[in-house]
Design a protein around this motif. Structure first.
Motif, PDB file in Angstrom:
ATOM      1  N   UNK A   1       0.826  -1.203   0.000  1.00  0.00           N
ATOM      2  CA  UNK A   1       0.000   0.000   0.000  1.00  0.00           C
ATOM      3  C   UNK A   1       0.860   1.253   0.000  1.00  0.00           C
ATOM      4  N   UNK A   2       1.765   1.355   0.962  1.00  0.00           N
ATOM      5  CA  UNK A   2       2.616   2.543   1.030  1.00  0.00           C
ATOM      6  C   UNK A   2       3.604   2.587  -0.132  1.00  0.00           C
ATOM      7  N   UNK A   3       4.151   1.447  -0.493  1.00  0.00           N
ATOM      8  CA  UNK A   3       5.100   1.415  -1.601  1.00  0.00           C
ATOM      9  C   UNK A   3       4.476   1.838  -2.912  1.00  0.00           C
ATOM     10  N   UNK A   4       3.227   1.424  -3.162  1.00  0.00           N
ATOM     11  CA  UNK A   4       2.532   1.824  -4.383  1.00  0.00           C
ATOM     12  C   UNK A   4       2.249   3.317  -4.386  1.00  0.00           C
ATOM     13  N   UNK A   5       1.791   3.840  -3.247  1.00  0.00           N
ATOM     14  CA  UNK A   5       1.520   5.279  -3.163  1.00  0.00           C
ATOM     15  C   UNK A   5       2.802   6.092  -3.359  1.00  0.00           C
ATOM     16  N   UNK A   6       3.897   5.636  -2.770  1.00  0.00           N
ATOM     17  CA  UNK A   6       5.166   6.356  -2.928  1.00  0.00           C
ATOM     18  C   UNK A   6       5.655   6.307  -4.367  1.00  0.00           C
ATOM     19  N   UNK A   7       5.507   5.158  -5.025  1.00  0.00           N
ATOM     20  CA  UNK A   7       5.922   5.045  -6.419  1.00  0.00           C
ATOM     21  C   UNK A   7       5.077   5.948  -7.317  1.00  0.00           C
ATOM     22  N   UNK A   8       3.764   5.963  -7.088  1.00  0.00           N
ATOM     23  CA  UNK A   8       2.879   6.806  -7.891  1.00  0.00           C
ATOM     24  C   UNK A   8       3.228   8.282  -7.709  1.00  0.00           C
ATOM     25  N   UNK A   9       3.470   8.688  -6.467  1.00  0.00           N
ATOM     26  CA  UNK A   9       3.823  10.084  -6.200  1.00  0.00           C
ATOM     27  C   UNK A   9       5.171  10.433  -6.818  1.00  0.00           C
ATOM     28  N   UNK A  10       6.129   9.499  -6.760  1.00  0.00           N
ATOM     29  CA  UNK A  10       7.439   9.753  -7.354  1.00  0.00           C
ATOM     30  C   UNK A  10       7.377   9.910  -8.857  1.00  0.00           C
TER      31      UNK A  10
END
Length: 333
Positions: A299-308
């Motif tokens: 969950x957090x990894x996907x959100x961080x990747x999308x934001x990056x």
């Protein structure tokens, strides 16, 4: 992009600190402290899994071993609970030395199975040594005393125990961002190359294993003090599996994902148990499967990747494709 990351990091840390301070106002205080303890435990597992590449199914030995040791110190010595928790963390680190020494030379499923075997040995000792551990009854009536003051109110005890969690999370954060942490990542990615560069790979793995066990010990000791008992469930292998599940749900190698996964799992368990639902594992297992299939980074990894990705496009001047443009591309392909 670098400036945006540097500017966003203090905001993220401030938001995390605010969430930790406000948590007992939003959920039942004992549940809030459970979330904090499991978040630290999951972060300790992520330190080993996400940054060293070692999947351990034996960390219940350190979480539960510290819970028993902390309970024994608090029951029989009369020391304040912070000293009892520190004693449990030291015990977990000492216990991790021989286990890690015999395990870190292995990789993959072999490492996981060996750590699981050692954890089951600790479970057997805790079950059979009834005069010390209480056997199936566990240790009960563990006090919450701080220099003669009984912190029986769970709301106030949350803030008394929160500094341990914050210290543990900060220690994990500093470890992964230190030169030592960068060496661990290189060992995870290519141990043969790290060894060729002159790094003692097994020694680094052992140190990471001991540090992870010590952080797990802090979490387990605080959990035992919070609940007032230590049971065989704390040293059972399913406890290790639950921590690994939290890491995978939140995102491996993120640390922040450990807190997200812990909050999700603990809150879900509390909600289902309160509703009287018995088969909690079916629900949590189903959610785990959905997250693994749809969010490979957690969950957090996907959100961080999308934001990056969005931030990099903005900094490079590349416009973000609209929905219609994406559909057109799919139609052409």
């Amino acid at each position: 992009m670098i400036l945006s990351k540097l500017a966003g990091r203090p905001v993220l840390l401030a938001a995390g600190l605010f969430a930790a301070l406000a948590l007992p106002w939003m959920v039942y205080p004992p549940v809030a402290l459970d979330i904090a303890c499991w978040a630290l435990f999951a972060a300790a597992v992520d330190l080993l899994l996400g940054f060293t590449g070692l999947l351990s199914f034996g960390h219940a030995a350190f979480w539960g071993g510290s819970a028993y040791c902390t309970g024994l110190i608090a029951l029989h010595s009369g020391l304040p609970f912070p000293l009892a928790i520190l004693g449990g963390a030291v015990f977990a680190a000492v216990l991790a030395l021989p286990i890690g020494f015999l395990s870190v030379r292995l990789r993959g499923i072999y490492f996981a199975m060996v750590t699981l075997a050692f954890a089951q040995m600790v479970y057997f000792v805790a079950n059979q040594w009834r005069d010390v551990t209480g056997g199936e009854n566990g240790l009960q009536g563990i006090p919450r005393e701080l220099f003669g003051v009984d912190l029986s109110d769970p709301f106030f005890f949350y803030y008394a125990g929160l500094p341990f969690v914050l210290f543990g999370l900060f220690a994990a954060w500093r470890i992964v961002r230190s030169p030592f942490g960068r060496v661990l990542v290189s060992i995870r990615d290519n141990p043969a190359r790290a060894r060729a560069l002159g790094y003692p790979v097994d020694r680094y793995k052992l140190l990471a294993f001991v540090l992870s066990a010590a952080l797990s010990g802090i979490a387990g000791g605080l959990f035992a003090i919070s609940h007032g008992f230590a049971s065989l469930q704390e040293v059972y292998w399913t406890t290790s599996g639950q921590a690994v599940m939290m890491v995978v749900l939140g995102g491996i190698g993120t640390l922040w994902g450990a807190a997200v996964g812990a909050a999700l799992v603990v809150q879900l368990h509390d909600y289902l148990a309160t509703a009287g639902f018995q088969e909690i594992g079916i629900v949590t297992g189903s959610i785990f499967i959905v997250v693994v299939l749809l969010f490979r980074r957690g969950i957090w990894g996907t959100a961080r990747h999308f934001w990056g990705v969005r931030a990099s496009r903005r900094s490079s001047g590349t416009p973000t494709p609209s929905t219609s443009e994406r559909e057109a591309v799919k139609a052409r392909t």
